[in-house]
Design a protein around this motif. Sequence first.
Motif, PDB file in Angstrom:
ATOM      1  N   HIS A 125       4.066 -14.030  -0.646  1.00 57.09           N
ATOM      2  CA  HIS A 125       5.370 -14.545  -0.245  1.00 57.09           C
ATOM      3  C   HIS A 125       5.397 -16.056  -0.049  1.00 57.09           C
ATOM      4  O   HIS A 125       6.468 -16.666  -0.105  1.00 57.09           O
ATOM      5  CB  HIS A 125       5.839 -13.847   1.034  1.00 57.09           C
ATOM      6  CG  HIS A 125       6.747 -12.688   0.770  1.00 57.09           C
ATOM      7  ND1 HIS A 125       6.369 -11.622  -0.019  1.00 57.09           N
ATOM      8  CD2 HIS A 125       8.027 -12.430   1.158  1.00 57.09           C
ATOM      9  CE1 HIS A 125       7.365 -10.761  -0.091  1.00 57.09           C
ATOM     10  NE2 HIS A 125       8.383 -11.225   0.599  1.00 57.09           N
TER      11      HIS A 125
ATOM     12  N   THR B  48       1.807  -9.148  -5.946  1.00 63.44           N
ATOM     13  CA  THR B  48       2.406 -10.256  -5.186  1.00 63.44           C
ATOM     14  C   THR B  48       1.425 -11.418  -5.066  1.00 63.44           C
ATOM     15  O   THR B  48       1.823 -12.591  -5.102  1.00 63.44           O
ATOM     16  CB  THR B  48       2.840  -9.790  -3.790  1.00 63.44           C
ATOM     17  OG1 THR B  48       1.698  -9.291  -3.066  1.00 63.44           O
ATOM     18  CG2 THR B  48       3.893  -8.701  -3.878  1.00 63.44           C
TER      19      THR B  48
ATOM     20  N   SER C 105       2.674  -7.729   1.347  1.00 67.07           N
ATOM     21  CA  SER C 105       2.775  -8.748   0.312  1.00 67.07           C
ATOM     22  C   SER C 105       1.840  -9.898   0.653  1.00 67.07           C
ATOM     23  O   SER C 105       1.831 -10.396   1.775  1.00 67.07           O
ATOM     24  CB  SER C 105       4.215  -9.273   0.207  1.00 67.07           C
ATOM     25  OG  SER C 105       4.265 -10.394  -0.648  1.00 67.07           O
TER      26      SER C 105
END
Length: 366
Positions: free
Chosen positions: A60, A133, A57
């Motif tokens: 985040h 993401t 990811s």
Amino acid sequence: MRWLMPLVLLEAAICAAAYLASGLGGSTTDFAVITALVNLMLVLGLYVFTGLSGVFSFGHIAFMAIGGYVAGLLTIPPVSKEVLLSGLPSFVAHAQLGTIPATLIGGGVAMVVALVLSLPLSRLDGLAAGLGTFAILIIVHVVASNWQDVTGGDAGISPIPITTTVTSALIWVVVAVALIYVLQNLKLGLRLRASREDHVAAQASGIRVSLDRAIAFGISGFVLGVGGALFAQFQGTVSPSAFYLPITFLTIAMLVVGGTKSLAGAVVGTMLLSVVGEVLRRVESGVDIAGLHVSGRAGVREVGLAVVMVAVLIFRPQGVTGGREIPWPLRRRSASGTPTEGASPGTDEPPLGEGDDRESHAKQWG
């Protein structure tokens, strides 16, 4: 209870390192220690999803931003908010909570957002999931930069009461490490690790990979949100620039250098790069060697960290820990039942530091 011993050793190492480093210097060293602990919270949150699921990811830090802004808005005195952020909703404008409730609410809001976003992301796989993401990070950054009435735009919000200390940050880290260690040994954690190693085989075994990864995404969002709240209550101000690419790449580097497949790797990678970064920062500002002053050069810290990361990736492709937890006791049983050196309890993985030649097939969300 032997399966808890690696956790005890890991917690003891974190506490000893934090208090030893804090005791060696004054306010400057305390600043570095708190920064390292906040970074560790962020890396732990990233590990919950990326480390256990195998899906990288790049967004985040968006949940760190959400936690930081929410906690900041809830702790700033109403008088200051009335002057600086007159467009706030009334229930936020007149609210002033304590440090702990604000931190938990910040983490909770980040978790809710993460769970909602996991629904569309679950339809993506491989590189598309990683780019998805990253898109979240960009969206949150743009919103924070332009929502003047709530986030203060590019200028950010302040003055946030400064309440994060070495002790308070360490308590949050210790709790987070303990919860994550237990999580990865529960059925959810085992299912996530199974999907990480072989996504297709996990699905064929009846594991609902998308659901498990959505839950992990939400939990990691909570941990990142708490980390963002600690950051806001440490800096006294938050702005969009604090939650963007530099901290994104730093947290990913810390996890990769330590070893993405173990909780110990998240801790070791953070501690290693934090120490190296602080040493290089001081070298960058100039040092005295044998009575001779050596002038620093701008960029030494960034170049030095890059060299360290490249060296680790070349000589330890699986990270410093090799993706293994701290072994306890320093023995494992062979196929014949004879104790041998170095196994981790509660897992069938090889000893800490051994190479891992297995290829990971868990590059899909599910």
